[in-house]
Design an enzyme around this catalytic site. Structure first.
Site, short mmCIF file in Angstrom:
data_model
loop_
_atom_site.label_atom_id
_atom_site.label_comp_id
_atom_site.label_asym_id
_atom_site.label_seq_id
_atom_site.Cartn_x
_atom_site.Cartn_y
_atom_site.Cartn_z
N ARG A 90 -10.78 16.45 7.23
CA ARG A 90 -11.65 16.87 6.12
C ARG A 90 -13.06 17.13 6.62
O ARG A 90 -13.53 16.44 7.53
CB ARG A 90 -11.73 15.76 5.05
CG ARG A 90 -10.39 15.36 4.48
CD ARG A 90 -10.62 14.31 3.38
NE ARG A 90 -9.41 13.63 3.07
CZ ARG A 90 -9.25 12.29 3.09
NH1 ARG A 90 -10.27 11.50 3.40
NH2 ARG A 90 -8.10 11.76 2.79
N GLU B 62 -8.13 -4.99 4.96
CA GLU B 62 -8.04 -4.76 3.51
C GLU B 62 -6.93 -5.61 2.90
O GLU B 62 -7.06 -6.12 1.79
CB GLU B 62 -7.77 -3.28 3.24
CG GLU B 62 -8.95 -2.41 3.62
CD GLU B 62 -8.55 -0.98 3.92
OE1 GLU B 62 -8.58 -0.17 3.01
OE2 GLU B 62 -8.23 -0.69 5.09
N HIS C 273 -12.47 3.57 0.10
CA HIS C 273 -12.52 2.56 1.18
C HIS C 273 -13.24 1.30 0.70
O HIS C 273 -13.78 0.54 1.52
CB HIS C 273 -13.29 3.07 2.42
CG HIS C 273 -12.54 4.07 3.25
ND1 HIS C 273 -13.18 5.04 3.96
CD2 HIS C 273 -11.22 4.23 3.49
CE1 HIS C 273 -12.29 5.77 4.62
NE2 HIS C 273 -11.08 5.30 4.33
N ASN D 251 0.87 -1.17 0.00
CA ASN D 251 0.00 0.00 0.00
C ASN D 251 0.91 1.23 0.00
O ASN D 251 1.43 1.63 1.04
CB ASN D 251 -0.88 -0.05 1.26
CG ASN D 251 -1.80 1.16 1.37
OD1 ASN D 251 -1.70 2.10 0.58
ND2 ASN D 251 -2.67 1.14 2.36
N ARG E 265 -2.53 -2.06 -3.49
CA ARG E 265 -3.72 -1.25 -3.31
C ARG E 265 -3.58 -0.06 -4.27
O ARG E 265 -2.59 0.67 -4.21
CB ARG E 265 -3.80 -0.73 -1.88
CG ARG E 265 -4.92 0.24 -1.71
CD ARG E 265 -4.82 0.97 -0.41
NE ARG E 265 -5.94 1.91 -0.31
CZ ARG E 265 -5.85 3.05 0.34
NH1 ARG E 265 -4.75 3.41 0.94
NH2 ARG E 265 -6.90 3.84 0.41
#
Ligand code: ADP
Length: 416
Positions: free
Chosen positions: A250, A397, A189, A7, A99
């Site tokens: 955010r 993941e 996601h 990743n 990823r």
């Protein structure tokens, strides 16, 4: 097969080595052999490594770029210090799963990487200018270091959401903008929400089509996903990961006119506004203190900090708003809420605050079970009597990336 899962972020590389195969997927006996994180790639890097069940090792080293970081990982994997008995030389790394953040509309499933795929990922750079270039650097470094013969597979953050209907993914903007520039909601996601849907299905011994849940990934980045009949029906992140829930830094949903207003009032360029929206908003922006939920909860409890409390309240309310809207969109046919991500997995207080008032849609939280569940545990945290159940499942993941890699390499068709 020993799969290296990578990743690659803009200044970090996370990895795992996972031993898996079609048979191990079927019997759920895949095994993580090692894992690690290399932060601050590009300067003096901080490195955390862990072989199997051994203790974490922390060290630092100058790592110039992603290639140097991956070279470091490969050397460590085959060194005696890592204690990975199954891997003695680089030829024991059988395939690599990456990823990849943005697959645009092109990639609705994981694919074996070749020149054509690389140029497809390049085409998506304008949609994810910070992430896709780092993913591509990881791919080319692996080709250079392990050779062309080692298969590499791309697993996209967006692809689980490719099942969203047009009515979920289109904005209320002039339609030609979608046709011309593919301005639409993509969602992110996806691998995490797909894992949660898979875990739920496995725990309950269901068929894919029987999975009707709302998955809540609450970490530094946060998103909700309405999973209907095992597929993503709607999700809170949009064209980029800015939309939706309030996150660490955010804001999630805001009125787009604020951008032009700020541009005039504060003389900010659009680049500066973008930085504010991605780095200085959300929990950090509201509290003025931190993006870390743990610290905010401490500030609220110990110092009764008003803005820490406000940030947490706004965060929880936004999650509830999405739960309510997905519940209605799915015509009430929701069997469970599932919490995951750093906050979702570890914070009983936040789960309880999110659940407050959800009795009206059938959720009856079991406070004792909820308080007991943290630190990577899986549990049902609702009462027997609850018609809408609630669960905590730690996301994984990397496992799905490794499994997809095996399936693609072995040409297996089943996605789950
Ligand atoms: P990322 O999205 O970067 O992968 P994580 O999923 O690790 O992030 O989530 C990070 C968030 O989880 C941080 O806000 C952190 O404070 C929060 N978190 C971790 N442990 C706890 C805890 N025990 N209580 C509350 N929040 C926690």
């Amino acid at each position: 097969m020993n799969i290296l899962v990578l990743n690659c972020g803009s200044s970090s590389v996370k990895f795992q080595i996972i031993d898996t195969s079609l048979e191990q997927i079927e019997t759920n006996t895949d095994k993580c052999l090692a894992r690690g994180v290399l932060e601050r790639v590009g300067s003096h890097s901080l490195i955390t490594l862990q072989g199997g069940d051994q203790k974490k090792i922390k060290q630092d080293a100058p790592l110039r770029d992603h290639r140097a970081a991956i070279d470091f990982i490969l050397r460590w994997i085959i060194s005696p210090g890592s204690n990975i008995h199954q891997i003695q030389s680089l030829s024991d790394v059988h395939a690599v799963g990456h990823r990849v953040v943005h697959g645009g509309e092109k990639f609705s499933r994981s694919v074996r990487i070749n020149e054509e795929i690389i140029s497809g990922v390049e085409d998506c750079i304008e949609l994810a200018p910070l992430h896709n270039p780092a993913n591509l650097k990881g791919i080319s470094a692996v080709t250079e270091l392990l050779g062309e013969a080692v298969p590499q597979v791309a697993v996209f953050d967006t692809s689980f959401h490719s099942t969203m209907p047009e009515s979920s993914y289109l904005y209320g903007l002039p339609y030609p903008l979608y046709r011309r520039y593919k301005i639409r909601r993509y969602g992110f996601h996806g691998t995490s929400h797909r894992y949660i849907a898979y875990r739920y299905r496995r725990e309950h011994d269901l068929k894919l089509q029987q999975v009707n849940i709302i998955s809540l990934h609450l970490g530094n980045g946060c998103s909700a996903c309405a999973v209907r009949k095992g597929e993503s029906f709607d999700t809170s992140m949009g064209f980029t990961p800015l939309e939706g829930l309030v996150m660490g830094t955010r804001p999630g949903d805001i009125d787009a006119s604020i951008l032009d207003f700020l541009h005039h009032k504060e003389g900010l360029s659009f680049g500066e506004i973008d930085t504010m929206l991605n780095r200085r908003s959300g929990l950090l922006g509201i509290s003025g203190l931190t993006n870390d939920m743990r610290e905010l909860l401490e500030e609220e409890a110990e110092n009764q900090d008003r803005r820490a409390k406000l940030a947490i309240d706004i965060f929880c309310r936004r999650v509830r708003k999405y739960i309510g809207s997905y519940f209605v969109e799915m015509a009430g046919k929701v069997d469970a809420l599932v919490f995951t991500g750093g906050i979702g997995e570890n914070s009983p207080v936040i789960r309880e605050r999110i659940s407050a008032g959800l009795e009206s849609i059938g959720l009856n939280l079991d406070k004792r079970k909820n308080n007991k569940t943290s630190g990577g545990e899986s549990a049902c945290i609702s009462k027997e009597s609850s018609t809408l159940k609630a669960f905590v499942f730690p996301t994984n993941e990397e496992l799905l990336i490794a499994r997809d890699t095996v399936r693609v390499v072995e040409n297996a068709t089943r996605r789950w």
